[in-house]
Enzyme design. Structure first.
Site, PDB file in Angstrom:
ATOM      1  N   GLU A  17      32.802  46.019  45.076  1.00 19.32           N
ATOM      2  CA  GLU A  17      32.524  47.110  46.019  1.00 19.32           C
ATOM      3  C   GLU A  17      31.419  48.021  45.474  1.00 19.32           C
ATOM      4  O   GLU A  17      30.898  48.874  46.179  1.00 19.32           O
ATOM      5  CB  GLU A  17      33.806  47.939  46.251  1.00 19.32           C
ATOM      6  CG  GLU A  17      34.914  47.144  46.950  1.00 19.32           C
ATOM      7  CD  GLU A  17      36.277  47.847  46.872  1.00 19.32           C
ATOM      8  OE1 GLU A  17      36.331  49.056  46.547  1.00 19.32           O
ATOM      9  OE2 GLU A  17      37.288  47.158  47.125  1.00 19.32           O
TER      10      GLU A  17
ATOM     11  N   ASP B 181      41.898  44.899  29.133  1.00 19.20           N
ATOM     12  CA  ASP B 181      42.730  44.589  27.979  1.00 19.20           C
ATOM     13  C   ASP B 181      43.758  43.496  28.299  1.00 19.20           C
ATOM     14  O   ASP B 181      44.316  43.460  29.398  1.00 19.20           O
ATOM     15  CB  ASP B 181      43.471  45.882  27.601  1.00 19.20           C
ATOM     16  CG  ASP B 181      44.310  45.764  26.350  1.00 19.20           C
ATOM     17  OD1 ASP B 181      43.732  45.551  25.279  1.00 19.20           O
ATOM     18  OD2 ASP B 181      45.545  45.901  26.451  1.00 19.20           O
TER      19      ASP B 181
END
Ligand code: GLC
Length: 529
Positions: free
Chosen positions: A256, A202
């Protein structure tokens, strides 16, 4: 593109506003179990991923975009277990799940802010953005809140102002603080470990503000009656150079976990938007949200210039994306009218790039007029005319009293036409908007040129917009009449057969020479040769 397309390049995202999708526990507000119960519908529709607007604990001043705990689920929506069940249920239906991550600001009820405001010496003071009044006691500078008024609110206890890009109940985090970074990056890991496929992040453009707190310059094009926020240009409060550093921190955490998607909400001019793709594949944001089609006047020459310009501006490693509606914007069927919204669906689902469908647009849901006493959105309460409730009303599942959304009066009114505009009424009706969306999604899935083929511009003619999608020998021509009056379009020697048309009328017809299109008609043509 130098690598094999990944799932989100081939795929289509479906945005769910969780308060308004399905209420499983009869409290008038949608919830996670409600979403889970409707995943068969979402899979049947034929999208690939859902993005769920915020579900975290929140005082709901901005309906979840004011988070008071980043690592839990609001009881209104359910529990962490409900979310795990949703993710599991999505997985078996081959649907990916994206969460909304709100890093720019917390709720003022977040324990971090309570600590921060408790004293200037508190270790968390610097987790937020505090400034002294000017020597004459006035506001630190002229920075404005998107939701109206100054972006600074005085905290009387400590005599300093705190900064909030949105409501005073949404204080901005200080992203220069390494402890804030670490905590928030671990929040991303918390959700990734639970199996989410990525995030819509956002308010990315708001993340960093000028450290010298310089005044924003006046906007010379602003006129009385325009949105007061636009009276100054937000050059020192948005899209600051440091933002990219934060974006790359998010990116590295996502990296990751293989195959995760990073969508970034960015309301920016095209050339500035492009920077957020970074320097190479996977360097920064995968999909910096492209809202330009929402703001553009619905005219063929304008849209053509927009699409061509956007395609030309994309870095060679970047993948486009298109958005026609979301929880902050008037619904497409209200902006262009229901008949033309069918053409808009063709456009959204045949352009090159990942489309995002806003829940209910596949039914032709329109903005619902909200009586003043029922306006819930603080933006609309502060700045009349800006309320976003009309596009956030309950999903229309069937013709029952509350449209199958809930057994009780929902938090926002149900559309007056929900008795006829709903999933049950449309799902088996071949001419319905829902059937059109479903057929378009299937065509897209089965047609590699529509998923990942090149975009080839064709001339616009009057209000007719045309473009080609091409992959190897597969060539599709999309011709869209953006007007309600009939039009014709010269195919310039090209011939083919209509695979799909907005009205359904032209399907299967061979075409060549001059193509005649009724008003609000659009076609996908398989070209020969
Ligand atoms: C984004 C959201 C909007 C919210 C604002 C503040 O623009 O889309 O709904 O009000 O951020 O978080």
């Amino acid at each position: 593109m130098t690598r094999e397309p990944v799932w989100w390049q081939r795929g289509v995202i479906y945005q769910i506003y969780p308060r308004s999708f399905a209420d499983s526990n009869a409290d008038g507000v949608g919830d996670l179990a409600g979403i889970t119960s409707r995943l068969d519908y979402v899979a049947w529709l034929g999208v690939d991923a859902i993005w769920i607007s915020p579900i975290y604990p929140s005082p709901m001043k901005d309906f979840g975009y004011d988070v008071s705990n980043y690592r839990d689920v609001h009881p209104l929506f359910g529990t962490l277990d409900d979310l795990d069940r949703l993710i599991g249920a999505a997985l078996v239906r081959r649907l990916r799940v994206l969460l909304d991550f709100v890093p720019n600001h917390t709720s003022d009820q977040h324990p971090w802010f309570a600590e921060s405001r408790s004293s200037k010496a508190n270790p968390r003071r610097d987790w937020y953005i505090w400034a002294d009044p000017r020597p004459d006691g006035s506001l630190p500078n002229n920075w404005r809140s998107v939701f109206g008024g100054s972006a600074w609110t005085l905290d009387p206890a400590t005599g300093q102002y705190f900064y909030h890009a949105y409501l005073p109940e949404q204080p901005d985090l200080n992203w220069r603080n390494p402890a804030v970074r670490e905590e928030m990056l671990n929040t991303l890991r918390f959700w990734l470990d639970r199996g989410v496929d990525g995030f819509r992040v956002d308010a990315v453009r708001q993340l960093c503000k000028d450290d010298l707190l310089r005044d924003n310059p006046p906007n010379l094009n602003w006129r009385a009656g325009d949105n007061p926020y636009d009276e100054v240009l937000p050059v020192y409060t948005t899209d600051r150079p440091e933002t990219m550093e934060i974006v790359r921190l998010f990116r590295r955490v996502l990296d990751e976990y293989p195959g995760r998607l990073f969508v970034g909400e960015l309301t920016l001019p095209i050339e500035r938007l492009m920077r957020y793709y970074g320097a190479s594949v996977g360097d920064a944001i995968d999909l910096p949200s492209n809202f330009h089609m929402i703001y553009a006047p619905w005219e063929a020459p304008v849209l053509k210039a927009l699409i061509d310009g956007y395609e030309a501006a994309l870095p060679s490693h970047a993948w486009p994306n298109w958005v026609l509606g979301n929880h902050d914007q008037h619904r497409i069927a209200s902006r262009v009218g229901r008949p033309q919204a069918r053409v808009a669906a063709l456009l959204l689902l045949t352009l090159r790039g990942t489309p995002t469908i806003y829940y209910g647009d596949e039914l032709g849901m329109v903005d619902v007029p909200i009586p003043p006493a029922r306006i819930r959105d603080p933006f609309g309460r502060n700045v009349p005319g800006q309320e976003r409730d009309p596009e956030r009303t309950p999903m229309q599942w069937d013709g029952s009293r509350f449209a199958g959304f809930s057994d009780v009066e929902p938090w926002l009114p149900v559309a007056a036409d929900a008795g006829s505009v709903n999933v049950r009424a449309q799902r088996d009706a071949p001419a319905s908007m829902l059937s059109l969306y479903r057929r378009l999604l299937r065509l897209r899935r089965e047609t590699p040129a529509l998923q990942t083929g090149a975009y080839v511009a064709w001339p616009a003619s009057g209000q007719v917009l045309a473009f080609e999608r091409r992959l190897d020998s597969q060539r599709l021509l999309i011709v869209l009449n953006l007007d309600a009056s009939p039009a014709s379009y010269a195919l310039n020697g090209a011939r083919g057969v209509v695979l799909l048309s907005a009205s359904g009328a032209l399907e299967g017809q061979p075409v060549g020479g001059n193509l005649s299109l009724g008003g609000d008609e659009g076609v996908v043509i398989q070209l020969e040769g």
